[in-house]
Write a protein that holds these residues in place. Structure first.
Motif, PDB file in Angstrom:
ATOM      1  N   GLY A 116       0.804  -1.214   0.000  1.00  0.00           N
ATOM      2  CA  GLY A 116       0.000   0.000   0.000  1.00  0.00           C
ATOM      3  C   GLY A 116       0.834   1.259   0.000  1.00  0.00           C
ATOM      4  O   GLY A 116       1.915   1.307   0.587  1.00  0.00           O
ATOM      5  N   GLY A 117       0.318   2.274  -0.680  1.00  0.00           N
ATOM      6  CA  GLY A 117       0.990   3.557  -0.680  1.00  0.00           C
ATOM      7  C   GLY A 117       0.245   4.575  -1.501  1.00  0.00           C
ATOM      8  O   GLY A 117      -0.574   4.221  -2.352  1.00  0.00           O
ATOM      9  N   VAL A 118       0.505   5.846  -1.219  1.00  0.00           N
ATOM     10  CA  VAL A 118      -0.065   6.941  -2.004  1.00  0.00           C
ATOM     11  C   VAL A 118       0.847   7.133  -3.216  1.00  0.00           C
ATOM     12  O   VAL A 118       2.053   7.342  -3.074  1.00  0.00           O
ATOM     13  N   ILE A 119       0.247   7.057  -4.402  1.00  0.00           N
ATOM     14  CA  ILE A 119       0.987   7.076  -5.656  1.00  0.00           C
ATOM     15  C   ILE A 119       0.506   8.236  -6.521  1.00  0.00           C
ATOM     16  O   ILE A 119      -0.700   8.440  -6.673  1.00  0.00           O
ATOM     17  N   SER A 120       1.423   8.975  -7.097  1.00  0.00           N
ATOM     18  CA  SER A 120       1.065  10.035  -8.043  1.00  0.00           C
ATOM     19  C   SER A 120       0.286   9.425  -9.193  1.00  0.00           C
ATOM     20  O   SER A 120       0.618   8.332  -9.677  1.00  0.00           O
ATOM     21  N   THR A 121      -0.737  10.123  -9.641  1.00  0.00           N
ATOM     22  CA  THR A 121      -1.602   9.604 -10.698  1.00  0.00           C
ATOM     23  C   THR A 121      -0.804   9.158 -11.915  1.00  0.00           C
ATOM     24  O   THR A 121      -1.072   8.099 -12.480  1.00  0.00           O
ATOM     25  N   SER A 122       0.185   9.925 -12.310  1.00  0.00           N
ATOM     26  CA  SER A 122       0.976   9.568 -13.496  1.00  0.00           C
ATOM     27  C   SER A 122       1.771   8.276 -13.302  1.00  0.00           C
ATOM     28  O   SER A 122       2.138   7.620 -14.281  1.00  0.00           O
ATOM     29  N   ASP A 123       2.022   7.888 -12.064  1.00  0.00           N
ATOM     30  CA  ASP A 123       2.803   6.683 -11.777  1.00  0.00           C
ATOM     31  C   ASP A 123       1.945   5.440 -11.515  1.00  0.00           C
ATOM     32  O   ASP A 123       2.485   4.352 -11.309  1.00  0.00           O
ATOM     33  N   ILE A 124       0.627   5.602 -11.518  1.00  0.00           N
ATOM     34  CA  ILE A 124      -0.251   4.480 -11.172  1.00  0.00           C
ATOM     35  C   ILE A 124      -0.090   3.284 -12.113  1.00  0.00           C
ATOM     36  O   ILE A 124       0.059   2.153 -11.642  1.00  0.00           O
ATOM     37  N   PRO A 125      -0.124   3.447 -13.426  1.00  0.00           N
ATOM     38  CA  PRO A 125       0.023   2.257 -14.284  1.00  0.00           C
ATOM     39  C   PRO A 125       1.302   1.468 -14.004  1.00  0.00           C
ATOM     40  O   PRO A 125       1.269   0.236 -13.887  1.00  0.00           O
ATOM     41  N   ALA A 126       2.422   2.161 -13.874  1.00  0.00           N
ATOM     42  CA  ALA A 126       3.696   1.466 -13.635  1.00  0.00           C
ATOM     43  C   ALA A 126       3.703   0.778 -12.269  1.00  0.00           C
ATOM     44  O   ALA A 126       4.162  -0.361 -12.153  1.00  0.00           O
ATOM     45  N   ARG A 127       3.197   1.452 -11.238  1.00  0.00           N
ATOM     46  CA  ARG A 127       3.186   0.851  -9.897  1.00  0.00           C
ATOM     47  C   ARG A 127       2.224  -0.332  -9.855  1.00  0.00           C
ATOM     48  O   ARG A 127       2.545  -1.378  -9.260  1.00  0.00           O
ATOM     49  N   ALA A 128       1.060  -0.222 -10.474  1.00  0.00           N
ATOM     50  CA  ALA A 128       0.116  -1.337 -10.497  1.00  0.00           C
ATOM     51  C   ALA A 128       0.724  -2.545 -11.202  1.00  0.00           C
ATOM     52  O   ALA A 128       0.624  -3.678 -10.723  1.00  0.00           O
ATOM     53  N   GLU A 129       1.380  -2.304 -12.323  1.00  0.00           N
ATOM     54  CA  GLU A 129       2.024  -3.388 -13.065  1.00  0.00           C
ATOM     55  C   GLU A 129       3.122  -4.042 -12.217  1.00  0.00           C
ATOM     56  O   GLU A 129       3.246  -5.274 -12.184  1.00  0.00           O
ATOM     57  N   GLU A 130       3.898  -3.223 -11.515  1.00  0.00           N
ATOM     58  CA  GLU A 130       4.945  -3.737 -10.638  1.00  0.00           C
ATOM     59  C   GLU A 130       4.350  -4.632  -9.540  1.00  0.00           C
ATOM     60  O   GLU A 130       4.857  -5.725  -9.278  1.00  0.00           O
ATOM     61  N   LEU A 131       3.273  -4.176  -8.918  1.00  0.00           N
ATOM     62  CA  LEU A 131       2.631  -4.974  -7.866  1.00  0.00           C
ATOM     63  C   LEU A 131       2.069  -6.283  -8.425  1.00  0.00           C
ATOM     64  O   LEU A 131       2.205  -7.345  -7.809  1.00  0.00           O
ATOM     65  N   LEU A 132       1.445  -6.201  -9.597  1.00  0.00           N
ATOM     66  CA  LEU A 132       0.815  -7.389 -10.178  1.00  0.00           C
ATOM     67  C   LEU A 132       1.814  -8.418 -10.691  1.00  0.00           C
ATOM     68  O   LEU A 132       1.448  -9.571 -10.922  1.00  0.00           O
TER      69      LEU A 132
END
Length: 157
Positions: A116-132
């Protein structure tokens, strides 16, 4: 090419609520009229326009109650709306806010600690992909960084 998809609430569940079905707390959804500001529908993933009716209800985006099955308020068009297509492109309404909480869940629908973490909107796709990509993360929830309200689910494509 992205390997994620943004997943809205199912049409079956949206129609249940829109027909007056009870929410996660066993209550009938409340009906209100939008002023056009900050009323994001979790089914079409668009903001409810000023003057249109919407529902406020308690939603639990998990298959069954359990300690990690967070329940909270969401908005939904009061009248039938078309479900947002599952796509790798972030829905436009989410780009209006600067950040969101992303949190990974296991295939047992439990929070995967440390995701869990607060993520900048522009970084959401990359962070979601990293988590998945993690073996212990089955899906990701995107939530409001201010109020923790469920926005949508993010899955592998």
């Amino acid at each position: 090419m992205s390997t994620i998809r943004f997943t809205a609430m199912s049409t079956t569940l949206a129609r249940h609520y829109q027909a007056g079905g009870v929410d996660a707390n066993g209550q009938t959804p409340e009906t209100h009229v939008s002023d056009g500001d900050g009323v994001p529908c979790r089914h079409c993933l668009r903001n409810v326009k000023a003057g249109d009716k919407y529902l406020v209800l308690s939603h639990r985006p998990f298959p069954a109650p359990q300690p990690y099955a967070e329940t909270g308020p969401i908005f939904l068009h009061a009248d039938a709306c078309e479900r947002h297509k599952e796509t790798a492109e972030m829905p436009a309404m989410f780009r209006e806010t600067s950040d969101y909480i992303l949190r990974g869940y296991s295939d047992q629908d439990r929070i995967v600690y440390g995701t869990g973490g607060v993520i900048s909107t522009s970084d959401i796709p990359a962070r979601a992909e990293e988590l998945l990509r993690r073996a212990d993360v089955a899906y990701v929830h995107m939530r409001s960084a201010r109020n923790n309200c469920f926005q949508c689910r993010i899955d592998l494509a």
